[in-house]
Enzyme design. Structure first.
Site, PDB file in Angstrom:
ATOM      1  N   HIS A 109     -10.212  -2.544   9.366  1.00  0.00           N
ATOM      2  CA  HIS A 109      -9.965  -2.461   7.928  1.00  0.00           C
ATOM      3  C   HIS A 109     -10.436  -3.709   7.180  1.00  0.00           C
ATOM      4  O   HIS A 109     -10.679  -3.638   5.969  1.00  0.00           O
ATOM      5  CB  HIS A 109      -8.466  -2.304   7.662  1.00  0.00           C
ATOM      6  CG  HIS A 109      -7.986  -0.888   7.631  1.00  0.00           C
ATOM      7  ND1 HIS A 109      -8.580   0.091   6.875  1.00  0.00           N
ATOM      8  CD2 HIS A 109      -6.918  -0.298   8.242  1.00  0.00           C
ATOM      9  CE1 HIS A 109      -7.921   1.225   7.027  1.00  0.00           C
ATOM     10  NE2 HIS A 109      -6.907   1.024   7.855  1.00  0.00           N
TER      11      HIS A 109
ATOM     12  N   GLU B  48      -6.470  -2.239  12.530  1.00  0.00           N
ATOM     13  CA  GLU B  48      -6.230  -3.075  11.350  1.00  0.00           C
ATOM     14  C   GLU B  48      -7.350  -4.084  11.125  1.00  0.00           C
ATOM     15  O   GLU B  48      -7.682  -4.394   9.974  1.00  0.00           O
ATOM     16  CB  GLU B  48      -4.878  -3.779  11.469  1.00  0.00           C
ATOM     17  CG  GLU B  48      -3.683  -2.856  11.691  1.00  0.00           C
ATOM     18  CD  GLU B  48      -3.555  -1.770  10.633  1.00  0.00           C
ATOM     19  OE1 GLU B  48      -4.007  -1.978   9.488  1.00  0.00           O
ATOM     20  OE2 GLU B  48      -3.000  -0.699  10.959  1.00  0.00           O
TER      21      GLU B  48
ATOM     22  N   GLU C  67       0.835  -1.197   0.000  1.00  0.00           N
ATOM     23  CA  GLU C  67       0.000   0.000   0.000  1.00  0.00           C
ATOM     24  C   GLU C  67       0.875   1.254   0.000  1.00  0.00           C
ATOM     25  O   GLU C  67       1.883   1.300   0.725  1.00  0.00           O
ATOM     26  CB  GLU C  67      -0.911   0.024   1.238  1.00  0.00           C
ATOM     27  CG  GLU C  67      -1.938   1.140   1.184  1.00  0.00           C
ATOM     28  CD  GLU C  67      -2.824   1.186   2.423  1.00  0.00           C
ATOM     29  OE1 GLU C  67      -3.993   1.570   2.298  1.00  0.00           O
ATOM     30  OE2 GLU C  67      -2.340   0.849   3.518  1.00  0.00           O
TER      31      GLU C  67
ATOM     32  N   MET D 215      -0.064  -3.042   8.690  1.00  0.00           N
ATOM     33  CA  MET D 215      -0.692  -3.015   7.366  1.00  0.00           C
ATOM     34  C   MET D 215      -1.805  -4.045   7.317  1.00  0.00           C
ATOM     35  O   MET D 215      -1.624  -5.199   7.690  1.00  0.00           O
ATOM     36  CB  MET D 215       0.355  -3.293   6.280  1.00  0.00           C
ATOM     37  CG  MET D 215      -0.233  -3.413   4.880  1.00  0.00           C
ATOM     38  SD  MET D 215      -1.107  -1.914   4.377  1.00  0.00           S
ATOM     39  CE  MET D 215      -2.257  -2.593   3.177  1.00  0.00           C
ATOM     40  N   GLU D 216      -2.973  -3.615   6.811  1.00  0.00           N
ATOM     41  CA  GLU D 216      -4.220  -4.372   6.937  1.00  0.00           C
ATOM     42  C   GLU D 216      -4.430  -5.429   5.874  1.00  0.00           C
ATOM     43  O   GLU D 216      -5.579  -5.786   5.573  1.00  0.00           O
ATOM     44  CB  GLU D 216      -5.407  -3.408   6.903  1.00  0.00           C
ATOM     45  CG  GLU D 216      -5.664  -2.692   5.568  1.00  0.00           C
ATOM     46  CD  GLU D 216      -5.012  -1.338   5.444  1.00  0.00           C
ATOM     47  OE1 GLU D 216      -5.458  -0.537   4.603  1.00  0.00           O
ATOM     48  OE2 GLU D 216      -4.056  -1.071   6.199  1.00  0.00           O
ATOM     49  N   ASN D 217      -3.382  -5.985   5.277  1.00  0.00           N
ATOM     50  CA  ASN D 217      -3.549  -7.017   4.252  1.00  0.00           C
ATOM     51  C   ASN D 217      -4.688  -7.962   4.630  1.00  0.00           C
ATOM     52  O   ASN D 217      -4.738  -8.470   5.757  1.00  0.00           O
ATOM     53  CB  ASN D 217      -2.266  -7.834   4.098  1.00  0.00           C
ATOM     54  CG  ASN D 217      -1.037  -6.972   4.016  1.00  0.00           C
ATOM     55  OD1 ASN D 217      -0.894  -6.147   3.145  1.00  0.00           O
ATOM     56  ND2 ASN D 217      -0.129  -7.167   4.971  1.00  0.00           N
TER      57      ASN D 217
END
Length: 922
Positions: free
Chosen positions: A359, A356, A186, A321-323
């Site tokens: 998200h 997260e 991202e 990071m919200e993968n």
């Protein structure tokens, strides 16, 4: 070997997933997952059919042509951690919308060696354009409308910083150095991993496989479908096909991991760590088990994937990071060691997970169509993070303490370099720049204000409608307004749109007038600015709240729609306090008589309203509407103040003034004054926790002790040194809650021996949380010789890149060696920027220069950026320049008044009297 037919492959995949889901063969989640896998392997579209998209591909902004649309990626990656390169092969199912002889997709830092439309046996010539970050495929004849299959071969680089595929070095408990790799894509770095339509509107399904050492565990968005030993100490890991999602959410991590694993409502949940650390993931696991049912109920939609992993990385990324299905965290934001981690760490972990995991719905299930609507991701996740944390931890008082983030956003939003929440984004640099306080904290504050205006249940109904209408698809701000209007039957768009579409916020002028025992509240609004006389005038629809301190304090509401209004009150009790409970995003300036009444009744106000009054008063100083003495006189009324959020506001402001005083003769007197303000809570709290005290008491103790240490309190510094000496003998002698405080104070005033002790501890620990504390304490040293040693560490291989690069800004700000750090950065900027992710690279120079208070250095920063940095960095540089120039004006305007006022507070303070006499202050 002949490949099994698709039906057989789907059955095998479902068998693997059944094992992954620990035997719950009849659960709804398993049946759905198997149906999903079978459909995907039979080549049928999955995901987007569950919801209608509010954003069309053709109508969405972007850089790529819309003539070709991807539907599915099958990607095979072979990373080489020894040489830090990788090979890749991918097959993309595409749909050609218009006849074309070229296909343009994103690629950056990749060498594309082959591109073929396999269904047409048609090879392309490849043109790579690094400036546009594209690969253009030129075909010898026109490609017709319809479905086609594109195959590409490529090579890439494993980066030292968190962009694309990156590696991180880490230290085991036994002192061994190892590597792992992971992705950070991202906003626009999927193009560094594989050729891709790297814009969020191009949702596609993804199916990854990767070759890794046998000792590695590989993790992606979906469960492992198949593993094959290759006979050369390597294995190939294949993952199940994902639902349709944006390319920036693709995740791939591999290393020598271990995990805690449970099942929750048919979903496999794991906390994954480097070896020897999984037990520190238990608090994260308990947090996740609370949050997932809470979000399922709030959003009205179950978590949609068969698994969710929280992955602790010992470096690389700074936050998280919200993968989708594979959230990555810096280890310090996920792991909690009960023997060494503090209450503040506990809070960081809970809030980071809350953000997260939110998200997974807001951003992943429903995705922004283009980066101009980034607030739909980050603003909502930030708001929900605080909402969920407050729900499960009411004793933490997170809403009042969230005031700091809101004030930071309001400070940015009052300047000429601000921007609307929804802003124009035309390129990757602008997309990266959009991740700022406006997008996160302002957006979250506006959401909270709208929720308060509509009511919690009505607002939630609108959010659920939004989720239901756009699941597995893309949405826009207009889609959210429609959902809220449908749920509330109110014209939300007319109230909310200006807050999102325009920059800035209002200053509400308020004056109470009484006649015949009847009161009228006279209101006006104008745009609040700081040092921006040319700001465009604006009028907002402002959901006001107010109460009278003399009645039952019932909160009343009023929607201010024009520049002025008069509100009739039932009585005439002064004072009237606006922005009740600090839920609004506006400033208030009271008429002099009303301000005096509020100041006189300060300690009778509720805690959040005391906090709001302090924040507004200091902001009005910045806007040249009040003087700093007005704020300082309000501090004299703190009395028995016990609220953590109030003291955090006070300490932050005192430190801001102290920074303005740096290098000036009035600093010593100001620090004496600041210590006198902090003495009452110190005398009450002391150093040691009391039996039965709340978590907040401990946090307040740490804040007060750290501030007194910053302001040079001899008694506090001596005690910190004593406790540090005990800590060196016996680690458990120092409470986890006091560790950051003690290390910070002894680091600030360290001599060479103390510095060496800190450094030895930092090298030995395998905990990233503790490394950050210890190296941070070293960076805070005021001694110039020690600062030189810390700066040198930033270029060595002793630390992974993200922690190493953080040392230079630390030396500049907390170590107060801003000239030294700035010169060091200018000399070594190429090497330092190579350690920083692309998202942080545009801001790094501003972090180093942010300690300056004078126009000369503002000009130096701008000149250096124009000569040495890419043009994309200039918007962030100009924001920093404006901040520095403002502080220069504040120094000239307010410091002489502050100096004179402080030296007027002489009675009872002989030390202050002596100092002022020696400096010949008035």
């Amino acid at each position: 070997m002949e490949q099994a037919p698709p039906e057989r492959m789907a059955t095998l995949k479902c068998s693997a997933m059944a094992q992954y889901l620990t035997g719950d063969f009849l659960s709804r989640k398993f049946v759905g997952a198997c149906a999903w896998v079978m459909l995907s392997f039979l080549g049928l579209q999955v995901g987007p059919t569950f919801g209608e998209t509010g954003a069309s591909i053709s109508g969405t902004p972007g850089q790529l042509p819309k003539t070709v649309v991807p539907r599915h990626y099958a990607i095979d990656l072979n990373p080489d951690l020894s040489n830090l390169v990788f090979e890749g092969y991918e097959t993309i199912d595409i749909e050609v919308q218009e006849p074309t002889r070229t296909i343009t997709l994103n690629a950056l830092q990749l060498n594309v060696s082959k591109a073929v439309l396999t269904d047409l046996s048609l090879a392309a010539e490849v043109t790579l354009d690094s400036s546009q970050q594209t690969a253009i495929l030129h075909f010898p004849k026109t490609i017709g409308i319809g479905a086609h299959r594109l195959k590409l071969d490529f090579r890439g680089t494993i980066n030292p910083s968190a962009q694309g595929l990156f590696y991180t070095r880490y230290q085991t408990a036994g002192g061994q150095q190892k590597r792992m790799f992971c992705t950070q894509l991202e906003p626009t770095d999927a193009r560094r991993l594989f050729p891709v339509w790297d814009e969020p509107i191009f949702r596609s399904s993804f199916e990854l496989q990767v070759q890794v050492p046998e000792s590695f565990t590989a993790i992606s968005n979906m469960p492992v479908a198949h593993e094959q030993l290759l006979g050369n100490r390597f294995k190939r890991v294949q993952f199940a096909r994902s639902p349709s999602m944006a390319s920036y959410l693709v995740a791939l991590c591999a290393g020598e991991f271990e995990a805690l694993s449970e099942e929750l409502d048919g979903v496999r949940i794991r906390v994954i760590t480097s070896e020897g650390k999984k037990e520190y993931g238990r608090y994260a696991m308990e947090t996740l088990k609370k949050l997932m049912p809470y979000y399922t109920e709030y959003f009205g939609h179950k978590y949609p994937l068969p698994k969710l992993d929280l992955i602790a990385l010992p470096g690389g990324i700074r936050g998280a990071m919200e993968n989708w299905g594979a959230i990555t965290f810096n280890e310090a934001n996920l792991l909690f060691d009960p023997t060494r981690s503090s209450q503040r760490t506990r809070e960081y972990v809970f809030s980071a997970i809350a953000h997260e995991v939110a998200h997974q719905w807001f951003g992943n299930l429903v995705t922004l169509a283009w980066w101009d609507d980034l607030w739909l991701n980050e603003g909502f996740a930030t708001w929900m993070q605080t909402k969920a944390t407050a729900h499960f931890n009411p004793g933490w008082q997170v809403w009042p303490r969230d005031n700091r983030a809101k004030q930071d956003a309001m400070d940015v939003d009052a300047r000429r370099t601000t921007h609307p929440i929804k802003q124009s984004v035309t390129d990757p640099a602008q997309a990266m720049s959009a991740f700022d306080a406006i997008t996160y904290a302002k957006a979250a504050a506006i959401i909270r204000m709208l929720e308060t205006y509509l009511g919690e249940s009505t607002f939630r109904a609108g959010v659920r409608r939004y989720m239901a209408d756009h699941q597995y698809a893309n949405a826009t701000t207009d889609d959210l307004w429609k959902a809220l209007e449908d749920a509330s039957r109110q014209p939300i768009r007319s109230v909310a749109s200006i807050w999102i579409d325009k920059p800035g916020y209002p200053l509400i002028r308020a004056q109470l007038q009484c006649k015949d025992r009847k009161g009228t509240l006279h209101l006006g609004q104008e745009r609040f600015t700081i040092n921006d006389p040319s700001a465009q005038p604006q009028t907002w629809q402002v959901p006001l709240s107010y109460f009278s301190t003399s009645d039952d304090r019932s909160i009343h509401t009023y929607l201010l729609t024009g520049p002025e209004a008069v509100v009739n009150l039932t009585g005439c009790s002064r004072p009237v306090k606006l922005n009740a409970a600090n839920t609004g995003y506006y400033r208030v300036q009271y008429a002099p008589a009303d301000q005096k009444a509020l100041f006189n009744n300060f300690m009778q106000l509720p805690g959040e309203d005391r906090l709001n009054l302090l924040s507004d008063t200091w902001a009005l100083v910045g806007g040249n509407r009040l003087g700093a003495v007005d704020y300082l006189s309000l501090l004299e009324r703190l009395g028995g103040e016990n609220e953590v959020a109030v003291w955090e506001q006070v300490i932050t402001t005192l430190k801001e003034i102290d920074r303005l005083q740096k290098g000036r003769p009035g600093r010593a007197a100001f620090q004496i004054y600041a210590r006198s303000i902090l003495r009452p809570p110190y005398d009450r709290l002391g150093w040691n926790a009391k039996p039965g005290e709340s978590e907040l008491e401990g946090l307040l103790r740490n804040s007060v002790l750290s501030a007194l240490g910053h302001f040079g309190d001899d008694i506090v510094i001596a005690e910190a040194r004593r406790r540090f000496a005990d800590f060196l003998i016996k680690e458990t002698s120092l409470s986890p809650n006091l560790r950051a405080t003690v290390l910070g104070i002894v680091g600030r005033y360290a001599d060479q021996a103390t510095y060496d002790h800190l450094h030895d501890l930092a090298r030995k620990t395998d905990s990233i949380e503790q490394k950050q504390l210890l190296y941070g304490a070293m960076g805070a040293a005021l001694d110039a010789k020690l600062a030189t040693q810390t700066l040198a560490l930033s270029l060595k291989d002793e630390l992974e890149s993200s922690l190493a690069s953080s040392l230079v800004p630390k030396v500049s700000t907390e170590g107060e060696q801003s000239e030294m750090a700035w010169a060091f950065f200018q000399e070594n900027h190429s090497a330092l920027l190579a350690k920083v992710s692309m998202m942080g690279r545009y801001r790094y120079a501003t972090y180093v220069a942010n300690a300056f208070n004078d126009t000369r250095h503002a000009n130096e920063l701008l000149n250096f950026a124009e000569a040495k940095l890419p043009a994309e960095a200039l918007p962030e540089i100009k924001k920093a320049v404006e901040r520095i120039e403002f502080r220069d004006s504040l120094v000239q305007r307010e410091l002489p008044k502050i100096d004179a006022w402080i030296c007027g507070q002489i009675p009872g303070n002989e030390r202050l009297k002596t100092h002022c006499a020696s400096q010949r202050y008035p």
